[in-house]
Write a protein that holds these residues in place. Structure first.
Motif, PDB file in Angstrom:
ATOM      1  N   UNK A   2     -13.000  99.278 -13.891  1.00  0.00           N
ATOM      2  CA  UNK A   2     -13.129 100.475 -13.106  1.00  0.00           C
ATOM      3  C   UNK A   2     -13.692 100.244 -11.722  1.00  0.00           C
ATOM      4  N   UNK A   3     -13.805  98.977 -11.331  1.00  0.00           N
ATOM      5  CA  UNK A   3     -14.334  98.632 -10.018  1.00  0.00           C
ATOM      6  C   UNK A   3     -13.294  97.802  -9.277  1.00  0.00           C
ATOM      7  N   UNK A   4     -13.060  98.129  -8.018  1.00  0.00           N
ATOM      8  CA  UNK A   4     -12.134  97.377  -7.174  1.00  0.00           C
ATOM      9  C   UNK A   4     -12.937  96.626  -6.127  1.00  0.00           C
ATOM     10  N   UNK A   5     -12.704  95.324  -6.024  1.00  0.00           N
ATOM     11  CA  UNK A   5     -13.333  94.503  -4.991  1.00  0.00           C
ATOM     12  C   UNK A   5     -12.229  93.877  -4.148  1.00  0.00           C
ATOM     13  N   UNK A   6     -12.301  94.096  -2.848  1.00  0.00           N
ATOM     14  CA  UNK A   6     -11.324  93.550  -1.908  1.00  0.00           C
ATOM     15  C   UNK A   6     -12.070  92.589  -0.992  1.00  0.00           C
ATOM     16  N   UNK A   7     -11.561  91.354  -0.898  1.00  0.00           N
ATOM     17  CA  UNK A   7     -12.155  90.352  -0.005  1.00  0.00           C
ATOM     18  C   UNK A   7     -11.175  90.063   1.123  1.00  0.00           C
ATOM     19  N   UNK A   8     -11.621  90.318   2.342  1.00  0.00           N
ATOM     20  CA  UNK A   8     -10.836  90.016   3.532  1.00  0.00           C
ATOM     21  C   UNK A   8     -11.361  88.720   4.124  1.00  0.00           C
ATOM     22  N   UNK A   9     -10.459  87.746   4.322  1.00  0.00           N
ATOM     23  CA  UNK A   9     -10.851  86.476   4.930  1.00  0.00           C
ATOM     24  C   UNK A   9     -10.087  86.301   6.235  1.00  0.00           C
ATOM     25  N   UNK A  10     -10.831  86.001   7.305  1.00  0.00           N
ATOM     26  CA  UNK A  10     -10.229  85.753   8.610  1.00  0.00           C
ATOM     27  C   UNK A  10     -10.867  84.498   9.198  1.00  0.00           C
ATOM     28  N   UNK A  11     -10.430  84.142  10.401  1.00  0.00           N
ATOM     29  CA  UNK A  11     -11.037  83.013  11.102  1.00  0.00           C
ATOM     30  C   UNK A  11     -12.498  83.288  11.437  1.00  0.00           C
ATOM     31  N   UNK A  12     -12.862  84.558  11.515  1.00  0.00           N
ATOM     32  CA  UNK A  12     -14.209  84.947  11.925  1.00  0.00           C
ATOM     33  C   UNK A  12     -15.185  85.066  10.760  1.00  0.00           C
ATOM     34  N   UNK A  13     -14.673  84.988   9.528  1.00  0.00           N
ATOM     35  CA  UNK A  13     -15.554  85.096   8.366  1.00  0.00           C
ATOM     36  C   UNK A  13     -14.906  85.864   7.232  1.00  0.00           C
ATOM     37  N   UNK A  14     -15.729  86.299   6.310  1.00  0.00           N
ATOM     38  CA  UNK A  14     -15.259  86.979   5.107  1.00  0.00           C
ATOM     39  C   UNK A  14     -16.014  88.293   4.952  1.00  0.00           C
ATOM     40  N   UNK A  15     -15.298  89.331   4.523  1.00  0.00           N
ATOM     41  CA  UNK A  15     -15.900  90.630   4.278  1.00  0.00           C
ATOM     42  C   UNK A  15     -15.487  91.087   2.886  1.00  0.00           C
TER      43      UNK A  15
END
Length: 88
Positions: A2-15
């Motif tokens: 019931x939990x969604x985790x989205x990880x965004x990775x770019x050249x500038x870091x991770x969110x």
């Protein structure tokens, strides 16, 4: 579950963003804490497309309430039959 985790990775870091599926909107801040927004997530049934197993899409709604009415975005994630991730 019931939990969604989205990880965004770019050249500038991770969110990383974590949100409860089907829960109430939650107020969040940007990384630099200058702006606030409302975040919610939900699951939508898509049928089985002949594969025999039910399919679903997970959608994140980001509402930019500080800009006024009508400012929102939807981002959906769906696993395709061949196992690839479709993002819209």
């Amino acid at each position: 579950e019931g939990v969604l985790t989205v990880k965004d990775k770019t050249f500038f870091g991770e969110n990383s963003t974590t949100i409860l599926l089907g829960g109430a909107e939650v107020e969040k801040e940007t990384r630099n804490k200058r702006k606030k927004f409302m975040l919610s997530a939900f699951e939508t049934a898509l049928g089985d497309r002949g594969s025999g197993s039910p399919r679903a899409a997970l959608t994140v709604k980001c509402r930019l309430f500080q800009r006024g009415e009508g400012w929102a975005s939807l981002q959906s994630f769906e696993v395709q039959d061949e196992g690839t991730l479709r993002e819209r």
